[in-house]
Design an enzyme around this catalytic site. Structure first.
Site, PDB file in Angstrom:
ATOM      1  N   GLU A  60     -52.301 -46.177  11.442  1.00 19.05           N
ATOM      2  CA  GLU A  60     -50.989 -45.554  11.319  1.00 19.05           C
ATOM      3  C   GLU A  60     -50.496 -45.409   9.875  1.00 19.05           C
ATOM      4  O   GLU A  60     -49.437 -45.927   9.510  1.00 19.05           O
ATOM      5  CB  GLU A  60     -49.962 -46.317  12.152  1.00 19.05           C
ATOM      6  CG  GLU A  60     -50.256 -46.255  13.643  1.00 19.05           C
ATOM      7  CD  GLU A  60     -49.150 -46.817  14.514  1.00 19.05           C
ATOM      8  OE1 GLU A  60     -48.259 -47.514  13.981  1.00 19.05           O
ATOM      9  OE2 GLU A  60     -49.180 -46.562  15.736  1.00 19.05           O
ATOM     10  N   GLU A  64     -53.925 -45.463  20.500  1.00 22.86           N
ATOM     11  CA  GLU A  64     -52.894 -46.358  21.042  1.00 22.86           C
ATOM     12  C   GLU A  64     -51.967 -45.584  21.963  1.00 22.86           C
ATOM     13  O   GLU A  64     -51.559 -44.468  21.657  1.00 22.86           O
ATOM     14  CB  GLU A  64     -52.058 -47.003  19.929  1.00 22.86           C
ATOM     15  CG  GLU A  64     -52.759 -48.052  19.104  1.00 22.86           C
ATOM     16  CD  GLU A  64     -51.811 -48.740  18.109  1.00 22.86           C
ATOM     17  OE1 GLU A  64     -50.587 -48.762  18.364  1.00 22.86           O
ATOM     18  OE2 GLU A  64     -52.307 -49.230  17.088  1.00 22.86           O
TER      19      GLU A  64
END
Length: 481
Positions: A192, A297
């Site tokens: 991320e 995710e």
């Protein structure tokens, strides 16, 4: 059993014979990269460990974590993961601090990190489970979140070349170590990333490729998009960029999380359409260039009576329906449009009962020691993930948000990056995730004080597979994908 390296072909991941492989699994979050909601501590991992070591001493501290790392993933976990869940890939988030000492030479690699990582990779390979190595933290933080183990709200990794140099060096060493391991599906170099100048991320990935590929020409790169794995708009065309790459998104839905209004997902056509459009927006790059996508995710959070939730069965029914409808999108979500499924890794495999496929039993030593603390932490809203703050406490923060919004011209309300963050989110990050949690770490660490080595072993053993509960309905849903 694997006969060679996985690679990419068009929009697919394929094996050595060219047969498409759908990677299906979960992340081992909370283990080699600890996160506060997963095990219960407040704040950030490194600060938590520093406070805990001061409270209980180095001998007990080292003993507890030796056992924690040992028990968190064992052959029993792997057997269940492969044979009962039917999963074929495990994402392994890890903290750079297992390999690099911040207080010393940023380019000196510690062997202990390889010992910890090898143990998981080796167990997985014995059971026919691929692994994806996920660097979840970097010096200075590659994003603004608590999960990058940076106790500030800025991503300083992008401001200091020495930080970037050290991580390139780390990946070079990781590549040297794993270059011949066919059970490692590939490398997820940054979890991320979030940087206002996307070119910095694009250039970093290219540099990483150029330094790693001469050492390891075989493993796939799983590249997260910018702004928390959601934005590829500044990425160049794959033909001129990085070959043998899967482009990774994270696809959480707000429908799967608590809100102060208590609203629940109903499965309406409008809601389903939003789930699909959210996914399609995130894979625009992959669809345009016909390259593979990996959903690294996703997943709802769940209620429980141990967390003080009312009507957990009703809440969880709605959350399971969110997951089912997301999986229906992924089942035909290949960027080619041919109706084939995508690969994914749900967040997460194991925790203390909030999101995991398996979770620490409410009858465990862990809950005996920390149960009351966890309820207090929830009411105070100290966990950002699935934040469930008491409405009365929330009003205190809302008053400050109202004050700030009233005194900052509206045109500047979203001037800070990430621009998707509201003032309320920034305030929560700075006041609760950071400052309040720093104080709370000391109260939490006090609960460890006075335990013998045997009692610390029992605490760590709360995470052993044979002592866990299983979220049966969730697991059944995932098995049927």
């Amino acid at each position: 059993m694997s006969a060679g390296f996985l690679t990419t072909a068009g929009t697919k991941i394929v094996d050595a014979e060219g047969t498409p492989v759908v990677l299906k699994g979960a992340a081992l979050g909370g283990h080699l990269n600890m996160e506060n909601f997963i095990t219960g501590y407040p704040g950030h991992e490194t600060e938590h460990k520093l406070v805990l070591e001061k409270k209980i001493g180095k001998e007990k501290f080292d003993y507890f974590f030796e056992k924690f790392y040992e028990y968190f993933w064992t052959e029993k976990d792997a057997e269940f993961y492969r044979n009962k869940l039917g999963f074929n890939c495990l994402r392994i988030p890890f903290n750079y601090r297992h390999f690099i000492d911040d207080n010393g030479d940023l380019f000196k690699i510690k062997g202990k990190g390889f010992e910890l990582l090898d143990r998981i990779v080796d167990i997985c390979s014995q059971y026919g489970i691929y692994t994806i190595l996920d660097l979840h933290t970097t010096p200075g933080g590659q994003n603004q979140g608590w999960h990058s183990d940076s106790a500030i709200h800025k991503s300083l990794f992008w401001d200091f070349k020495v930080f970037q140099d050290s991580i390139v060096n780390l990946w070079v060493e990781l590549a040297k170590h794993y270059k011949d391991n066919v059970w490692v599906a590939g490398y997820n170099p940054l979890n991320e990333p979030a940087v206002s100048d996307s070119e910095k991320l694009v250039d970093f990935y290219k540099r990483l490729h150029d330094e790693v590929r001469p050492i390891d020409p075989n493993h796939i790169f799983f590249l997260d998009g910018n702004t928390y794995a959601m934005d590829f708009r500044k990425f160049p065309s794959p033909e001129s960029y990085i070959p043998n790459t899967v482009y990774s998104i994270h696809d959480y839905s707000t429908y799967g999380f608590p809100n102060l209004e208590g609203a629940l997902y109903t499965g309406s056509e409008e809601e389903k359409s939003k789930l699909k459009s959210q996914y399609n927006r995130k894979i625009e790059y992959q669809s345009e260039y016909k390259v593979p996508v990996w959903n690294g995710e996703f997943g709802p959070v769940y209620a429980s009576k141990e967390r003080g939730d009312k009507n957990p069965e009703v809440i969880n029914r709605a959350r399971f329906n969110v997951l089912k409808d997301q999986l229906e999108v992924y089942r035909k979500g290949d960027p080619s449009g041919d109706g084939s499924p995508i690969s994914w890794s749900i967040w997460l495999y194991k925790d203390i009962g909030f999101q995991g496929l398996t979770y620490v039993s409410p009858k465990s030593k862990w809950y005996e020691v920390f149960g009351e603390w966890l309820l207090k932490k929830k009411k105070l809203g100290l966990d950002k993930w699935g934040n469930d703050i008491d409405p009365g406490y929330n009003q205190l923060y809302q008053n400050l948000v109202d004050h700030m919004e009233a005194n900052v011209p509206e045109k500047y309300h979203k001037v800070l990056y990430p621009h998707t963050w509201t003032m309320e989110k920034y305030l929560a990050r700075v006041s609760r995730d950071m400052l309040f949690s720093q104080y709370a770490q000391h109260e939490y660490a006090d609960l460890f004080v006075g335990f013998s080595l045997e009692e610390l072993d029992e605490l760590a053993a709360s995470f052993k597979f044979e002592n866990l509960d299983q979220r049966e309905e969730l697991n059944q849903i995932l098995k049927e994908y």
